[in-house]
Design a protein around this motif. Structure first.
Motif, mmCIF file in Angstrom:
data_model
loop_
_atom_site.group_PDB
_atom_site.id
_atom_site.type_symbol
_atom_site.label_atom_id
_atom_site.label_comp_id
_atom_site.label_asym_id
_atom_site.label_seq_id
_atom_site.Cartn_x
_atom_site.Cartn_y
_atom_site.Cartn_z
ATOM 1 N N ASP A 176 0.814 -1.217 0.000
ATOM 2 C CA ASP A 176 0.000 0.000 0.000
ATOM 3 C C ASP A 176 0.847 1.266 0.000
ATOM 4 O OD1 ASP A 176 -2.277 -1.474 -0.104
ATOM 5 O OD2 ASP A 176 -2.901 -1.122 1.966
ATOM 6 N N ALA A 177 1.945 1.247 0.732
ATOM 7 C CA ALA A 177 2.816 2.425 0.781
ATOM 8 C C ALA A 177 3.399 2.720 -0.597
ATOM 9 C CB ALA A 177 3.930 2.207 1.802
ATOM 10 N N GLN A 178 3.802 1.674 -1.294
ATOM 11 C CA GLN A 178 4.356 1.853 -2.639
ATOM 12 C C GLN A 178 3.282 2.328 -3.618
ATOM 13 O OE1 GLN A 178 5.858 -2.202 -2.856
ATOM 14 N NE2 GLN A 178 7.986 -1.467 -2.849
ATOM 15 N N LYS A 179 2.064 1.810 -3.442
ATOM 16 C CA LYS A 179 0.961 2.231 -4.307
ATOM 17 C C LYS A 179 0.647 3.706 -4.107
ATOM 18 C CE LYS A 179 -1.251 -2.319 -4.562
ATOM 19 N NZ LYS A 179 -2.430 -3.136 -4.195
ATOM 20 N N ARG A 180 0.662 4.139 -2.853
ATOM 21 C CA ARG A 180 0.421 5.561 -2.573
ATOM 22 C C ARG A 180 1.502 6.423 -3.214
ATOM 23 N NH1 ARG A 180 -0.834 3.307 2.539
ATOM 24 N NH2 ARG A 180 -3.082 3.422 3.007
ATOM 25 N N LYS A 181 2.722 5.948 -3.162
ATOM 26 C CA LYS A 181 3.835 6.681 -3.766
ATOM 27 C C LYS A 181 3.666 6.773 -5.277
ATOM 28 C CE LYS A 181 8.900 6.775 -3.956
ATOM 29 N NZ LYS A 181 10.153 6.095 -3.527
ATOM 30 N N GLU A 182 3.234 5.685 -5.892
ATOM 31 C CA GLU A 182 2.999 5.680 -7.343
ATOM 32 C C GLU A 182 1.875 6.636 -7.711
ATOM 33 O OE1 GLU A 182 4.565 4.019 -9.922
ATOM 34 O OE2 GLU A 182 6.086 3.643 -8.388
ATOM 35 N N LEU A 183 0.833 6.658 -6.881
ATOM 36 C CA LEU A 183 -0.300 7.538 -7.151
ATOM 37 C C LEU A 183 0.103 9.001 -7.007
ATOM 38 C CD1 LEU A 183 -3.167 7.007 -8.033
ATOM 39 C CD2 LEU A 183 -3.895 7.096 -5.648
ATOM 40 N N VAL A 184 0.964 9.292 -6.050
ATOM 41 C CA VAL A 184 1.492 10.649 -5.899
ATOM 42 C C VAL A 184 2.282 11.041 -7.150
ATOM 43 C CG1 VAL A 184 3.155 12.081 -4.651
ATOM 44 C CG2 VAL A 184 1.539 10.656 -3.379
ATOM 45 N N THR A 185 3.015 10.083 -7.703
ATOM 46 C CA THR A 185 3.777 10.343 -8.926
ATOM 47 C C THR A 185 2.841 10.702 -10.075
ATOM 48 O OG1 THR A 185 5.549 8.827 -8.264
ATOM 49 C CG2 THR A 185 5.383 9.357 -10.611
ATOM 50 N N GLU A 231 -9.655 19.710 -12.576
ATOM 51 C CA GLU A 231 -10.439 19.082 -11.503
ATOM 52 C C GLU A 231 -10.932 17.687 -11.880
ATOM 53 O OE1 GLU A 231 -14.882 20.751 -11.747
ATOM 54 O OE2 GLU A 231 -13.368 22.334 -11.912
ATOM 55 N N TYR A 232 -11.133 17.432 -13.174
ATOM 56 C CA TYR A 232 -11.555 16.095 -13.590
ATOM 57 C C TYR A 232 -10.489 15.061 -13.232
ATOM 58 C CZ TYR A 232 -15.235 18.277 -16.490
ATOM 59 O OH TYR A 232 -16.325 18.980 -16.943
ATOM 60 N N PHE A 233 -9.242 15.397 -13.499
ATOM 61 C CA PHE A 233 -8.152 14.458 -13.228
ATOM 62 C C PHE A 233 -7.853 14.366 -11.728
ATOM 63 C CE2 PHE A 233 -7.673 16.027 -17.544
ATOM 64 C CZ PHE A 233 -7.609 14.834 -18.250
ATOM 65 N N ASP A 234 -8.046 15.458 -11.017
ATOM 66 C CA ASP A 234 -7.890 15.421 -9.560
ATOM 67 C C ASP A 234 -8.932 14.488 -8.940
ATOM 68 O OD1 ASP A 234 -5.796 17.206 -9.728
ATOM 69 O OD2 ASP A 234 -7.027 18.965 -9.266
ATOM 70 N N GLU A 235 -10.155 14.547 -9.462
ATOM 71 C CA GLU A 235 -11.220 13.654 -8.994
ATOM 72 C C GLU A 235 -10.853 12.200 -9.287
ATOM 73 O OE1 GLU A 235 -13.794 14.183 -7.184
ATOM 74 O OE2 GLU A 235 -15.034 15.860 -7.859
ATOM 75 N N LEU A 236 -10.287 11.965 -10.464
ATOM 76 C CA LEU A 236 -9.895 10.615 -10.852
ATOM 77 C C LEU A 236 -8.864 10.047 -9.882
ATOM 78 C CD1 LEU A 236 -9.843 8.254 -12.903
ATOM 79 C CD2 LEU A 236 -8.044 9.508 -14.124
ATOM 80 N N VAL A 237 -7.846 10.809 -9.578
ATOM 81 C CA VAL A 237 -6.809 10.356 -8.649
ATOM 82 C C VAL A 237 -7.401 10.139 -7.263
ATOM 83 C CG1 VAL A 237 -4.649 10.977 -7.503
ATOM 84 C CG2 VAL A 237 -4.934 11.428 -9.945
ATOM 85 N N CYS A 238 -8.302 11.027 -6.861
ATOM 86 C CA CYS A 238 -8.979 10.874 -5.573
ATOM 87 C C CYS A 238 -9.747 9.561 -5.527
ATOM 88 C CB CYS A 238 -9.922 12.054 -5.344
ATOM 89 S SG CYS A 238 -10.859 11.975 -3.800
ATOM 90 N N GLY A 239 -10.432 9.229 -6.624
ATOM 91 C CA GLY A 239 -11.174 7.970 -6.695
ATOM 92 C C GLY A 239 -10.248 6.769 -6.632
ATOM 93 N N MET A 240 -9.123 6.839 -7.334
ATOM 94 C CA MET A 240 -8.161 5.739 -7.289
ATOM 95 C C MET A 240 -7.613 5.569 -5.878
ATOM 96 S SD MET A 240 -8.061 4.441 -10.289
ATOM 97 C CE MET A 240 -8.465 4.826 -11.998
ATOM 98 N N ALA A 241 -7.400 6.675 -5.180
ATOM 99 C CA ALA A 241 -6.883 6.613 -3.811
ATOM 100 C C ALA A 241 -7.874 5.940 -2.872
ATOM 101 C CB ALA A 241 -6.557 8.020 -3.320
ATOM 102 N N MET A 242 -9.156 6.024 -3.191
ATOM 103 C CA MET A 242 -10.169 5.374 -2.356
ATOM 104 C C MET A 242 -9.947 3.867 -2.289
ATOM 105 S SD MET A 242 -13.557 7.558 -3.520
ATOM 106 C CE MET A 242 -14.727 6.600 -2.538
#
Length: 230
Positions: free
Chosen positions: A56-65, A99-110
Protein backbone atom coordinates in the motif's frame (compact mmCIF):
# COMPACT_ATOMS: atom_id res chain seq x y z
CA UNK A 1 9.22 14.96 -28.37
CA UNK A 2 5.49 15.63 -28.68
CA UNK A 3 5.09 12.98 -31.38
CA UNK A 4 7.05 10.56 -29.19
CA UNK A 5 4.55 11.15 -26.38
CA UNK A 6 1.60 10.43 -28.66
CA UNK A 7 3.31 7.26 -29.85
CA UNK A 8 3.80 6.12 -26.24
CA UNK A 9 0.13 6.79 -25.52
CA UNK A 10 -0.85 4.80 -28.60
CA UNK A 11 1.26 1.83 -27.54
CA UNK A 12 -0.12 1.88 -23.98
CA UNK A 13 -3.65 1.84 -25.39
CA UNK A 14 -2.86 -0.92 -27.88
CA UNK A 15 -1.38 -3.15 -25.16
CA UNK A 16 -4.05 -2.61 -22.52
CA UNK A 17 -7.32 -1.82 -24.29
CA UNK A 18 -7.62 -3.98 -27.40
CA UNK A 19 -11.31 -3.33 -28.12
CA UNK A 20 -11.04 0.41 -27.51
CA UNK A 21 -7.90 0.55 -29.66
CA UNK A 22 -9.65 -1.09 -32.61
CA UNK A 23 -12.80 1.01 -32.37
CA UNK A 24 -10.73 4.19 -32.02
CA UNK A 25 -9.97 4.02 -35.75
CA UNK A 26 -13.49 5.30 -36.38
CA UNK A 27 -12.38 8.61 -34.84
CA UNK A 28 -10.59 11.41 -36.65
CA UNK A 29 -6.83 11.21 -36.17
CA UNK A 30 -6.64 14.24 -33.84
CA UNK A 31 -9.38 12.91 -31.58
CA UNK A 32 -7.89 9.43 -31.74
CA UNK A 33 -4.54 10.69 -30.46
CA UNK A 34 -6.34 12.65 -27.76
CA UNK A 35 -8.22 9.53 -26.66
CA UNK A 36 -5.00 7.51 -26.54
CA UNK A 37 -3.32 10.15 -24.39
CA UNK A 38 -6.20 10.36 -21.92
CA UNK A 39 -6.35 6.57 -21.73
CA UNK A 40 -2.60 6.36 -21.04
CA UNK A 41 -2.83 8.79 -18.11
CA UNK A 42 -5.87 6.96 -16.71
CA UNK A 43 -4.05 3.66 -17.10
CA UNK A 44 -1.12 4.97 -15.05
CA UNK A 45 -3.57 5.86 -12.27
CA UNK A 46 -5.25 2.46 -12.43
CA UNK A 47 -1.96 0.56 -12.38
CA UNK A 48 -0.83 2.51 -9.33
CA UNK A 49 -3.49 0.94 -7.11
CA UNK A 50 -3.96 -2.47 -8.75
CA UNK A 51 -0.34 -3.62 -9.01
CA UNK A 52 -0.28 -6.79 -6.89
CA UNK A 53 3.51 -6.67 -6.55
CA UNK A 54 3.35 -3.37 -4.63
CA UNK A 55 2.38 -2.82 -1.00
CA UNK A 56 0.00 0.00 0.00
CA UNK A 57 2.82 2.43 0.78
CA UNK A 58 4.36 1.85 -2.64
CA UNK A 59 0.96 2.23 -4.31
CA UNK A 60 0.42 5.56 -2.57
CA UNK A 61 3.84 6.68 -3.77
CA UNK A 62 3.00 5.68 -7.34
CA UNK A 63 -0.30 7.54 -7.15
CA UNK A 64 1.49 10.65 -5.90
CA UNK A 65 3.78 10.34 -8.93
CA UNK A 66 0.75 10.28 -11.22
CA UNK A 67 -0.72 13.35 -9.49
CA UNK A 68 2.63 15.11 -9.93
CA UNK A 69 2.52 14.39 -13.67
CA UNK A 70 -1.00 15.82 -13.85
CA UNK A 71 0.02 18.92 -11.86
CA UNK A 72 2.99 19.38 -14.16
CA UNK A 73 0.86 19.16 -17.29
CA UNK A 74 -1.39 21.95 -16.02
CA UNK A 75 1.56 24.14 -14.97
CA UNK A 76 3.88 26.30 -17.05
CA UNK A 77 7.06 24.45 -16.09
CA UNK A 78 9.25 22.76 -18.68
CA UNK A 79 8.37 19.12 -19.32
CA UNK A 80 10.89 16.43 -20.19
CA UNK A 81 8.52 13.45 -20.18
CA UNK A 82 7.10 13.00 -23.73
CA UNK A 83 3.84 11.44 -22.48
CA UNK A 84 3.20 14.28 -20.03
CA UNK A 85 4.01 16.78 -22.77
CA UNK A 86 1.41 15.22 -25.08
CA UNK A 87 -1.03 15.21 -22.16
CA UNK A 88 -0.48 18.95 -21.68
CA UNK A 89 -1.13 19.49 -25.39
CA UNK A 90 -4.45 17.66 -25.21
CA UNK A 91 -5.83 19.30 -22.06
CA UNK A 92 -4.96 22.72 -23.50
CA UNK A 93 -6.40 22.00 -26.94
CA UNK A 94 -9.70 20.64 -25.64
CA UNK A 95 -9.96 22.85 -22.54
CA UNK A 96 -10.24 19.93 -20.13
CA UNK A 97 -10.43 21.10 -16.48
CA UNK A 98 -7.76 19.88 -14.08
CA UNK A 99 -10.44 19.08 -11.50
CA UNK A 100 -11.56 16.10 -13.59
CA UNK A 101 -8.15 14.46 -13.23
CA UNK A 102 -7.89 15.42 -9.56
CA UNK A 103 -11.22 13.65 -8.99
CA UNK A 104 -9.89 10.61 -10.85
CA UNK A 105 -6.81 10.36 -8.65
CA UNK A 106 -8.98 10.87 -5.57
CA UNK A 107 -11.17 7.97 -6.69
CA UNK A 108 -8.16 5.74 -7.29
CA UNK A 109 -6.88 6.61 -3.81
CA UNK A 110 -10.17 5.37 -2.36
CA UNK A 111 -9.16 1.86 -3.39
CA UNK A 112 -6.26 2.08 -0.94
CA UNK A 113 -8.47 2.85 2.06
CA UNK A 114 -11.98 1.61 1.24
CA UNK A 115 -12.84 -1.99 0.33
CA UNK A 116 -16.57 -2.03 1.12
CA UNK A 117 -19.45 0.28 0.19
CA UNK A 118 -22.43 0.36 2.51
CA UNK A 119 -24.99 1.60 -0.01
CA UNK A 120 -25.36 2.70 -3.61
CA UNK A 121 -24.87 6.38 -2.77
CA UNK A 122 -21.35 5.56 -1.57
CA UNK A 123 -20.70 3.42 -4.63
CA UNK A 124 -22.04 6.14 -6.92
CA UNK A 125 -19.61 8.65 -5.40
CA UNK A 126 -16.71 6.28 -6.10
CA UNK A 127 -17.98 5.47 -9.60
CA UNK A 128 -18.32 9.15 -10.46
CA UNK A 129 -14.71 9.80 -9.49
CA UNK A 130 -13.19 6.88 -11.40
CA UNK A 131 -15.56 6.74 -14.38
CA UNK A 132 -18.09 9.56 -14.47
CA UNK A 133 -15.33 12.12 -14.92
CA UNK A 134 -13.92 10.03 -17.77
CA UNK A 135 -17.23 10.59 -19.54
CA UNK A 136 -16.84 14.34 -19.00
CA UNK A 137 -13.24 14.26 -20.27
CA UNK A 138 -14.16 12.38 -23.43
CA UNK A 139 -17.09 14.71 -24.00
CA UNK A 140 -14.64 17.61 -24.14
CA UNK A 141 -12.75 15.76 -26.87
CA UNK A 142 -15.84 14.87 -28.90
CA UNK A 143 -17.31 18.35 -28.52
CA UNK A 144 -20.80 19.52 -27.53
CA UNK A 145 -22.87 22.70 -27.40
CA UNK A 146 -25.65 21.79 -24.98
CA UNK A 147 -24.55 21.62 -21.33
CA UNK A 148 -27.18 18.91 -20.82
CA UNK A 149 -24.72 16.56 -22.56
CA UNK A 150 -22.56 16.51 -19.43
CA UNK A 151 -25.27 14.76 -17.44
CA UNK A 152 -25.52 12.00 -20.02
CA UNK A 153 -21.73 11.64 -20.22
CA UNK A 154 -21.67 11.00 -16.48
CA UNK A 155 -24.47 8.44 -16.86
CA UNK A 156 -22.39 6.56 -19.42
CA UNK A 157 -19.34 6.55 -17.16
CA UNK A 158 -21.41 5.22 -14.26
CA UNK A 159 -22.98 2.56 -16.48
CA UNK A 160 -19.58 1.31 -17.63
CA UNK A 161 -18.19 1.26 -14.09
CA UNK A 162 -21.16 -0.71 -12.77
CA UNK A 163 -20.69 -3.16 -15.63
CA UNK A 164 -17.01 -3.55 -14.75
CA UNK A 165 -17.90 -4.20 -11.12
CA UNK A 166 -20.33 -6.97 -12.06
CA UNK A 167 -17.80 -8.48 -14.44
CA UNK A 168 -14.94 -8.44 -11.93
CA UNK A 169 -16.60 -9.68 -8.71
CA UNK A 170 -14.22 -12.64 -8.40
CA UNK A 171 -11.11 -10.64 -9.29
CA UNK A 172 -11.99 -7.80 -6.93
CA UNK A 173 -12.70 -10.20 -4.06
CA UNK A 174 -9.23 -11.70 -4.56
CA UNK A 175 -7.88 -8.18 -4.00
CA UNK A 176 -9.92 -7.90 -0.80
CA UNK A 177 -12.58 -5.63 -2.30
CA UNK A 178 -16.34 -5.94 -2.65
CA UNK A 179 -17.89 -3.08 -4.58
CA UNK A 180 -21.42 -4.50 -4.39
CA UNK A 181 -23.43 -2.37 -1.91
CA UNK A 182 -23.53 -4.11 1.46
CA UNK A 183 -27.13 -3.06 2.16
CA UNK A 184 -28.28 -4.63 -1.11
CA UNK A 185 -26.35 -7.82 -0.42
CA UNK A 186 -28.12 -8.03 2.93
CA UNK A 187 -31.50 -7.38 1.30
CA UNK A 188 -30.97 -10.32 -1.08
CA UNK A 189 -29.40 -12.44 1.67
CA UNK A 190 -26.00 -12.58 -0.03
CA UNK A 191 -23.06 -13.04 2.33
CA UNK A 192 -19.35 -12.48 1.76
CA UNK A 193 -18.90 -16.22 2.17
CA UNK A 194 -21.26 -16.69 -0.77
CA UNK A 195 -19.08 -14.37 -2.84
CA UNK A 196 -15.94 -16.23 -1.78
CA UNK A 197 -17.48 -19.63 -2.57
CA UNK A 198 -18.91 -18.28 -5.86
CA UNK A 199 -22.38 -19.51 -4.98
CA UNK A 200 -24.81 -19.01 -7.87
CA UNK A 201 -28.29 -19.82 -6.62
CA UNK A 202 -31.72 -18.18 -6.88
CA UNK A 203 -30.75 -15.50 -4.36
CA UNK A 204 -27.64 -14.56 -6.29
CA UNK A 205 -29.45 -14.57 -9.63
CA UNK A 206 -32.14 -12.23 -8.28
CA UNK A 207 -29.45 -10.00 -6.83
CA UNK A 208 -27.55 -9.88 -10.10
CA UNK A 209 -30.70 -9.13 -12.10
CA UNK A 210 -31.25 -6.15 -9.83
CA UNK A 211 -27.67 -4.95 -10.39
CA UNK A 212 -27.81 -5.52 -14.15
CA UNK A 213 -31.09 -3.61 -14.46
CA UNK A 214 -29.57 -0.61 -12.74
CA UNK A 215 -26.55 -0.63 -15.05
CA UNK A 216 -28.85 -1.01 -18.05
CA UNK A 217 -30.92 1.95 -16.84
CA UNK A 218 -27.82 4.14 -16.79
CA UNK A 219 -26.93 3.00 -20.31
CA UNK A 220 -30.45 3.88 -21.50
CA UNK A 221 -30.21 7.31 -19.92
CA UNK A 222 -26.79 7.89 -21.47
CA UNK A 223 -28.06 6.99 -24.92
CA UNK A 224 -30.30 10.07 -24.90
CA UNK A 225 -27.20 12.26 -24.93
CA UNK A 226 -25.74 10.94 -28.19
CA UNK A 227 -27.63 13.52 -30.21
CA UNK A 228 -25.98 16.31 -28.20
CA UNK A 229 -22.44 15.41 -29.29
CA UNK A 230 -21.00 17.48 -32.14
Amino acid sequence: MLSQGFQQAKEITRRNAHTFYLTSFFLRRDKRLAAYTIYAICQLSDESVDAIELNDAQKRKELVTVQTKIDQAFSTTQIEDPLVLSFREIVKKYHIPKEYFDELVCGMAMDLTINRYQNFNELYNYSYKVAGVIGLIMLKIFGYKDMEAEKYAIHLGIALQLTNILRDIKEDFARGRIYLPQAEMKKFEISEKDIEAQVVDDRFQRFMRFQVERARDYFCRARQGLKLIN
